[in-house]
Design an enzyme around this catalytic site. Sequence first.
Site, PDB file in Angstrom:
ATOM      1  CG  HIS A 191      -1.793   1.172   1.351  1.00  0.00           C
ATOM      2  ND1 HIS A 191      -2.653   1.576   0.364  1.00  0.00           N
ATOM      3  CD2 HIS A 191      -1.951   2.069   2.350  1.00  0.00           C
ATOM      4  CE1 HIS A 191      -3.300   2.653   0.755  1.00  0.00           C
ATOM      5  NE2 HIS A 191      -2.885   2.989   1.949  1.00  0.00           N
ATOM      6  CD  GLU A 206      -2.831   2.558  -3.518  1.00  0.00           C
ATOM      7  OE1 GLU A 206      -3.316   3.706  -3.406  1.00  0.00           O
ATOM      8  OE2 GLU A 206      -3.262   1.575  -2.888  1.00  0.00           O
ATOM      9  CG  HIS A 207      -0.099   6.169  -0.473  1.00  0.00           C
ATOM     10  ND1 HIS A 207      -0.593   7.276   0.184  1.00  0.00           N
ATOM     11  CD2 HIS A 207      -1.023   5.190  -0.299  1.00  0.00           C
ATOM     12  CE1 HIS A 207      -1.767   6.983   0.728  1.00  0.00           C
ATOM     13  NE2 HIS A 207      -2.045   5.718   0.447  1.00  0.00           N
ATOM     14  CD  GLU A 234      -5.102   5.223   3.793  1.00  0.00           C
ATOM     15  OE1 GLU A 234      -5.784   4.331   3.277  1.00  0.00           O
ATOM     16  OE2 GLU A 234      -4.103   5.733   3.248  1.00  0.00           O
TER      17      GLU A 234
END
Length: 453
Positions: free
Chosen positions: A65, A68-69, A145
């Site tokens: 993840h 992905e950022h 997040e």
Amino acid sequence: MRIVRFGFALAVLSLAACSPVQEVTLENGLKVLVKEDHRAPVVVSQIWYKVGASDEPDGQTGIAHVLEHMMFKGTARYPAGAFSRIIAENGGRENAFTGADYTAYFQQLEKSRLPVAFELEADRMQNLLLDDKEFAKEVRVVMEERRLRTDDQPEALAFEKFMATAFTTHSYKNPIIGWMRDLEALTIDDVRAWYRRWYVPNNATLVVVGDVNPREVIALAREHFGKIPSRPVERTRIPPEPAQTEMRRSTLKAPAQVPNLVLGFHVPVYTANGDNAEAYALQVLSGVLDGGQSARFERELVRNQEIAASIGSGYNAATKNPTLFIISATPARAHTVKELEAAIRAQLKRVQDEPVAESELERVKAQVAAGNVFQRDSIFYQAMQMGTLETVGLDWRMLNRYVDSIQAVTAAQVQAVAKKYLTESNLTVTVLEPQPGSTRPRPARPAGGAHVH
């Protein structure tokens, strides 16, 4: 009249869903799937990498993840922020999502702008900068997040505990966003190694759906992606989850306004070369229990007994490895979690003991099939379904057989899977016990548990 309209719409969408798909694999191993849909002058382009949270080793959860950022943080040709700005300037939208079994990136544009998406996506497949300062900022964004979506959300924390209880060995036990301790320890060198290992054309599928000419799209894919060199991809063997032999329970005590209950049973999923009758029967079973206002959970537990304030079931058969049939519920104000669990298990026993009536079965099968077909009315979700199946090791052609497979499910098959899998020895239960304290307002959560950039 409503039935006629529904049947007509279903027939039209079935025809649209069955339009031909062109498939080709480039010399460097990139698979390209192109599907024509000429109802509007738009196109969706998605690139799916066959790597997700389940591939992460212990100590590096969340790295898929985080990368992905970082994919939005620039190359030498297109610096940080340029990717999103260029797509917006061309009237499009773009985003990305990480799952347990995949990481995917997409753009939706007017059809003539497809070369823009291909140029940008091909560039970051091989030329990502992965700057130390950008990483330091972005990993903090991911940590925040996690705090907002999980640590400060009691139901999300309870579900995280549930997954870690239900899976003792397989990496599905870890959250997609990662454990905070691993995010804190993650380094830019870890992310660079992850990028080099997995982000290669022979580990990806390019899916394009829209108002396009397949031959032109394939030629365009060769132009932009064809020269990217392939590299061997060494996959780490993920230990299979041992069969569960006794019920497991866990409790989370956290500041919350209401209690919550999660029940789950280990179940099979689609296989590429096997008999998938059980997976289809489980989908119909989920519809029997939680298929709208007339389904058993809503009718019996919410309206008639008024023992549940809310309740739902979920089952996703398109995963790489066996998954869970999950039921999540909140008791009504005058009832306890214990009473609610007993009521849910009584409903499960009923479906084990009594075959579903033919009229109920036909209604549920129509709802399950229609839900899938209507989802394919969107070019985005047409691409999403194809990309998911290909990435988890299945075949996009399963979509063409889906409605017939659901319609073939019998009451005896539904009863059989309920008896086989919804057993006490295969059950995991997690209870959220509210404690005094404050909680932040619940944020919107992406569908399917994916974390969207």
